[in-house]
Design a protein around this motif. Structure first.
Motif, PDB file in Angstrom:
ATOM      1  N   LEU A 123       3.381  14.927   0.344  1.00 11.57           N
ATOM      2  CA  LEU A 123       3.430  14.095   0.302  1.00 11.57           C
ATOM      3  C   LEU A 123       2.452  14.122  -1.425  1.00 11.57           C
ATOM      4  CD1 LEU A 123       3.400  11.811   2.634  1.00 11.57           C
ATOM      5  CD2 LEU A 123       5.197  12.724   1.620  1.00 11.57           C
ATOM      6  N   THR A 124       3.469  14.269  -2.187  1.00 17.23           N
ATOM      7  CA  THR A 124       2.967  14.683  -4.317  1.00 17.23           C
ATOM      8  C   THR A 124       2.682  13.097  -4.542  1.00 17.23           C
ATOM      9  OG1 THR A 124       5.282  14.901  -5.036  1.00 17.23           O
ATOM     10  CG2 THR A 124       4.055  16.763  -4.194  1.00 17.23           C
ATOM     11  N   ALA A 125       1.742  13.368  -5.328  1.00 17.43           N
ATOM     12  CA  ALA A 125       1.261  12.476  -6.261  1.00 17.43           C
ATOM     13  C   ALA A 125       2.443  11.716  -6.728  1.00 17.43           C
ATOM     14  CB  ALA A 125       0.842  12.096  -7.520  1.00 17.43           C
ATOM     15  N   ALA A 126       3.513  12.054  -7.269  1.00 11.79           N
ATOM     16  CA  ALA A 126       5.323  12.104  -7.781  1.00 11.79           C
ATOM     17  C   ALA A 126       5.770  10.656  -7.313  1.00 11.79           C
ATOM     18  CB  ALA A 126       5.953  13.259  -8.074  1.00 11.79           C
ATOM     19  N   LEU A 127       6.176  11.484  -5.171  1.00  8.20           N
ATOM     20  CA  LEU A 127       6.513  10.574  -5.077  1.00  8.20           C
ATOM     21  C   LEU A 127       5.508   9.375  -4.463  1.00  8.20           C
ATOM     22  CD1 LEU A 127       7.895  11.775  -1.460  1.00  8.20           C
ATOM     23  CD2 LEU A 127       6.553   9.515  -1.349  1.00  8.20           C
ATOM     24  N   ILE A 128       4.592   9.526  -3.987  1.00  7.15           N
ATOM     25  CA  ILE A 128       3.744   8.068  -4.063  1.00  7.15           C
ATOM     26  C   ILE A 128       3.336   7.065  -4.636  1.00  7.15           C
ATOM     27  CG2 ILE A 128       1.445   7.614  -3.249  1.00  7.15           C
ATOM     28  CD1 ILE A 128       0.964  10.761  -2.255  1.00  7.15           C
ATOM     29  N   LEU A 131       6.539   4.572  -4.885  1.00  9.84           N
ATOM     30  CA  LEU A 131       6.461   3.744  -3.753  1.00  9.84           C
ATOM     31  C   LEU A 131       6.251   2.509  -4.017  1.00  9.84           C
ATOM     32  CD1 LEU A 131       4.623   6.052  -0.740  1.00  9.84           C
ATOM     33  CD2 LEU A 131       6.893   6.244  -1.460  1.00  9.84           C
ATOM     34  N   PRO A 132       6.807   1.861  -3.298  1.00 11.06           N
ATOM     35  CA  PRO A 132       6.470   0.407  -3.643  1.00 11.06           C
ATOM     36  C   PRO A 132       4.855   0.129  -3.495  1.00 11.06           C
ATOM     37  CG  PRO A 132       8.388   0.025  -1.652  1.00 11.06           C
ATOM     38  CD  PRO A 132       7.556   1.358  -2.406  1.00 11.06           C
ATOM     39  N   ALA A 133       4.064  -1.222  -3.944  1.00  8.01           N
ATOM     40  CA  ALA A 133       2.746  -1.499  -3.224  1.00  8.01           C
ATOM     41  C   ALA A 133       2.765  -1.225  -1.757  1.00  8.01           C
ATOM     42  CB  ALA A 133       2.393  -2.031  -4.408  1.00  8.01           C
ATOM     43  N   GLU A 154      -5.380  11.389  -3.452  1.00 12.84           N
ATOM     44  CA  GLU A 154      -6.337  10.837  -4.784  1.00 12.84           C
ATOM     45  C   GLU A 154      -4.654   9.348  -5.181  1.00 12.84           C
ATOM     46  OE1 GLU A 154      -9.070  10.367  -6.310  1.00 12.84           O
ATOM     47  OE2 GLU A 154      -9.560  10.878  -4.730  1.00 12.84           O
ATOM     48  N   ALA A 155      -3.712   9.931  -5.043  1.00 10.82           N
ATOM     49  CA  ALA A 155      -3.082   9.137  -5.337  1.00 10.82           C
ATOM     50  C   ALA A 155      -2.321   7.789  -4.749  1.00 10.82           C
ATOM     51  CB  ALA A 155      -1.300   9.985  -5.730  1.00 10.82           C
ATOM     52  N   CYS A 156      -3.153   8.420  -3.042  1.00  8.33           N
ATOM     53  CA  CYS A 156      -3.204   7.312  -2.147  1.00  8.33           C
ATOM     54  C   CYS A 156      -3.693   6.564  -2.678  1.00  8.33           C
ATOM     55  CB  CYS A 156      -3.075   7.331  -0.932  1.00  8.33           C
ATOM     56  SG  CYS A 156      -2.042   8.308  -0.537  1.00  8.33           S
ATOM     57  N   LYS A 157      -4.945   6.462  -2.953  1.00 12.90           N
ATOM     58  CA  LYS A 157      -6.258   5.742  -2.507  1.00 12.90           C
ATOM     59  C   LYS A 157      -5.733   4.546  -4.754  1.00 12.90           C
ATOM     60  CE  LYS A 157     -11.239   5.888  -4.276  1.00 12.90           C
ATOM     61  NZ  LYS A 157     -12.326   6.786  -4.557  1.00 12.90           N
ATOM     62  N   ARG A 158      -5.463   5.472  -5.387  1.00 14.00           N
ATOM     63  CA  ARG A 158      -5.094   5.202  -7.143  1.00 14.00           C
ATOM     64  C   ARG A 158      -3.750   3.755  -6.875  1.00 14.00           C
ATOM     65  NH1 ARG A 158      -4.797   9.973  -8.871  1.00 14.00           N
ATOM     66  NH2 ARG A 158      -1.795  10.373  -9.032  1.00 14.00           N
ATOM     67  N   LEU A 342      -9.850   6.298   2.295  1.00 10.63           N
ATOM     68  CA  LEU A 342      -9.362   7.222   1.015  1.00 10.63           C
ATOM     69  C   LEU A 342     -10.891   7.137   0.826  1.00 10.63           C
ATOM     70  CD1 LEU A 342      -5.682   5.537   0.550  1.00 10.63           C
ATOM     71  CD2 LEU A 342      -6.509   7.764   1.826  1.00 10.63           C
ATOM     72  N   SER A 343     -11.734   5.430   0.884  1.00 12.67           N
ATOM     73  CA  SER A 343     -12.797   6.004  -0.113  1.00 12.67           C
ATOM     74  C   SER A 343     -13.574   6.642  -0.784  1.00 12.67           C
ATOM     75  CB  SER A 343     -13.397   5.265  -0.616  1.00 12.67           C
ATOM     76  OG  SER A 343     -14.164   5.155   0.440  1.00 12.67           O
TER      77      SER A 343
END
Length: 343
Positions: A123-128, A131-133, A154-158, A342-343
């Motif tokens: 599941l890449t940064a581009a996919l994440i 996604l909706p918030a 990292e993308a999930c965290k952002r 995720l922290s």
């Protein structure tokens, strides 16, 4: 039933029939009270028991399910598509499942739950980022089993997108109890009877108790060691490796040399989970199983090897955990959900 469906049905034993899988899915959805009403789910279309995931989501009331499919050694796109739709028709939800080979533009912006499933990984940064918030990523196994290569954390965290593991020991899921029979199956495939065998289980995680219980229940003399180097010399028939994978192989040169010192020449090192340095084990003269090692971080034997029940329970549980977080329910040791930090 068309030709593809007949081929799929012939390839599967009776325990994997569409009718039986339909019954198992209905029971699992009812037991967990999975309710995906109004939600859009992105998951995979797969073969065998793993074909249940999109069907479970639709059976639980999902408004729309997108099932991403790729050809693999387990089946062509046409075969997997027909199998998925056969299962969906068995529970009258085919109209809410769309098989896709590419994720259409705009779909990700409507997704509530994305599963960390084989064809979708990584599941890449581009996919994440698309996604909706409010979206949730369903890990589909326990949080501590996460492989960093699966998801861009990292993308999930952002984005503040939760990654949700499932409590596999929840009473309505109870997947861990299948680990003992699964280990037995692997040992039988290796040519060991289990009954009256002397088996060391090298395990540093929650798999230890169910594996030992399963082997002991069939009459094995079983001892658990959290550290390979604590296994003493003895007339062992096998060492079952069930160590949580790390950055380096859990059985490296040091561990292989120790095993060579304490095991009789006929003993077998059985890789259940936890990576092994094959060069090191070979140079130390150790016999290992399976002959074809799994990909790094993966189990060497699939739950589906002993039947579809654990897969149906696991996939239903993974969706139930994600649903609870999506609806704002807190995660706890008693709940379905386990949040990845995720922290």
């Amino acid at each position: 039933m068309n030709q593809i469906a007949r081929i799929q049905s012939r390839a599967l034993p009776p325990g994997f029939s569409a009718a039986r899988l339909a019954a198992l899915m209905r029971r699992a959805v009812s037991a967990t009270e999975l309710n995906l009403s109004g939600m859009t789910v992105l998951t995979e279309a797969a073969s065998g028991a793993y074909g249940v995931t999109p069907v479970i989501a639709a059976l639980a009331g999902a408004e729309q399910v997108y099932a991403f499919c790729r050809a693999s050694r387990y089946g062509s796109v046409d075969e997997v598509t027909e199998w998925t739709l056969q299962l969906a028709r068995a529970v009258d939800v085919a109209e809410r499942i769309t098989i896709i080979e590419e994720i259409p533009s705009g779909v990700l912006g409507r997704v509530d739950i994305v599963t960390n499933s084989g064809h979708l990984r990584p599941l890449t940064a581009a996919l994440i980022e698309s996604l909706p918030a409010t979206a949730v990523i369903a890990l589909m196994f326990e949080a501590w089993e996460l492989r960093a290569s699966d998801i861009d954390l990292e993308a999930c965290k952002r984005r503040g997108i939760p990654v949700v593991g499932v409590n596999e020991q929840h009473e309505t899921i109870d997947v861990f109890s299948y680990l003992g029979p699964l280990s037995v199956r692997q040992l039988h495939d290796c040519g060991l009877a289990v009954y009256r065998n002397k088996i060391a289980v090298a395990c540093d995680n929650g798999f230890a108790a169910p594996i030992a219980r399963g082997l002991g229940g069939l009459g094995a003399e079983t001892t658990v060691f959290a550290d390979i180097t604590n296994i003493p010399a003895g007339d062992w028939d096998a060492v079952v490796i069930a160590l949580q994978p790390g950055r380096e192989p859990r059985i490296g040169r040091t561990e292989a040399m120790h095993l060579a010192d304490v095991l009789p020449p006929e003993a077998v090192i059985v890789q259940f989970w936890g990576d092994m340095d094959q060069d090191a084990t070979r140079e130390c003269g150790l016999t290992t199983w399976p002959a074809r090692p799994p990909a790094a971080g993966h189990m060497a034997v699939l739950l589906s090897e002993i039947g579809p029940e654990p897969i149906v329970r696991l996939q239903t549980g993974g969706l139930r955990a994600a649903e609870s977080v999506r609806r704002g329910c807190p995660a706890s040791s008693e709940s379905f959900a386990q949040l990845v930090q995720l922290s």
